[in-house]
Scaffold this active site. Structure first.
Site, short mmCIF file in Angstrom:
data_model
loop_
_atom_site.label_atom_id
_atom_site.label_comp_id
_atom_site.label_asym_id
_atom_site.label_seq_id
_atom_site.Cartn_x
_atom_site.Cartn_y
_atom_site.Cartn_z
N THR A 1 0.81 -1.21 0.00
CA THR A 1 0.00 0.00 0.00
C THR A 1 0.84 1.26 0.00
O THR A 1 1.97 1.26 0.52
CB THR A 1 -0.91 0.02 1.25
N TYR B 1 -1.74 0.38 10.06
CA TYR B 1 -1.96 -0.31 8.78
C TYR B 1 -0.72 -0.22 7.91
O TYR B 1 -0.21 -1.24 7.43
CB TYR B 1 -3.16 0.30 8.07
#
Length: 328
Positions: free
Chosen positions: A118, A142
């Site tokens: 990501t 995250y």
């Protein structure tokens, strides 16, 4: 004989689109998914096995039975805001489970691995567009959980014949062109989906989290990539590894940014619905502007996106959400 590919998280949003393309490309696909956010109905081809990555015995059984040629690892928790509230859960699901999967690859001699990462690994970028050499300084659990997984993957590759492609996604949006699959999780936070939900009357309003960012209109800017183009990037990455090429990291985006307000206005325009919008404080862990430099993936994988168009992204999302309503 077609090659056997394990796709973890293949019943989810991005995984299901990639599974569809893999099957059309002639691969023999096995999907492994716990269906916590994915849907069995999204697996249009291949074999679905329902299970958790924490279930070491089941994983070993599957690896032993199918003798995979490669692994595509999508399965993960992906909400920035949730990761701040439940950091240990994210490190367990994203990082520890990646380690478990790597150990299976090591045990069964699988040396081709495509990993879903990501843009959150970059944190608050000091400059845009972001290249693969930009500093990785994630600002939420995250992003950190994904970056730690990248370290695991790279460290293992340095000591073995294992080779990988890490794809750092920017903001994924859209749905399959004929609305056969799309973002089905009720917890999905994708802006285009949230806006389409509001346009179709499934939520009362859309919130803009932060209107005081240092951007032209005060709302956050993101690089939105159509899910079909992202799925194709995985096929290109797999073929790259099959040609015995070296491990690489690639940004997956278009190099074009749109603000939250611009996306909202585009959904209103295409849907013809002037749904309510409310301003809200910034969410912790949200950077102001994140735009990819896609030069490397275009050059090394010959990746040629077909849907770099905000209108197409919104129209396919809206068509998918309309189809979901009809199913209810």
């Amino acid at each position: 004989m077609s090659k056997k590919i394990l796709v973890t998280g293949g019943a989810g949003y991005i995984g299901s689109h990639t599974v569809s393309k893999l099957s059309k490309a002639g691969y023999n696909v096995v999907v492994y998914d716990n269906l916590s956010t994915g849907s069995a109905s999204a697996v249009l081809s291949g074999k679905l096995i329902v299970g958790s990555l924490e279930d070491k015995n089941l994983l070993y059984q599957i690896f032993s039975e199918y003798k995979f040629d490669a692994v595509l690892h999508f399965a993960a928790s992906i909400s920035v805001s949730e990761s701040i509230l439940k950091p240990l859960s994210y490190y367990n699901n994203n990082t520890c489970n990646t380690l478990q999967l790597l150990q299976c690859c090591q045990l069964f001699g699988i040396n081709q691995f495509v990993f879903s990462s990501t843009a959150a690994v970059y944190g608050e970028p000091k400059e845009n567009p972001i290249t693969e050499l930009s500093p990785t300084e994630p600002i939420n659990p995250y992003g950190r959980s994904k970056l730690m997984s990248e370290y695991f993957i790279d460290d293992y590759a340095r000591t073995s014949q294992f080779r990988y492609v890490i794809l750092r996604y920017f903001n994924v949006a859209g749905a399959e062109l004929k609305a056969n699959i799309g973002p089905s999780s009720q917890k999905a936070e994708h802006l285009s989906k949230v806006c389409c939900d509001a346009a179709l009357g499934r939520r009362p309003f859309v919130s803009i989290f932060g209107t005081d960012f240092p951007t032209p209109d005060g709302s956050a800017i993101r690089d939105y990539i159509h899910v079909e183009d992202l799925a194709q990037a995985h096929i290109d990455a797999l073929r790259y590894l099959e040609q015995e090429n070296s491990s690489q990291i690639f940004n997956c985006g278009y190099g074009q940014g749109y603000s939250v307000k611009e996306v909202i206005e585009k959904v209103k325009e295409i849907s013809g619905v002037d749904f309510p919008v409310k301003e809200a404080p910034r969410r912790k862990g949200d950077p102001a502007c994140v735009i990819a430099c896609p030069d490397k993936i275009r050059q090394m994988l010959s990746w040629q996106p077909k849907y770099n168009n905000l209108d197409i992204i919104i129209k396919t999302t809206l068509n998918w959400e309309k189809k979901l309503i009809k199913k209810l």
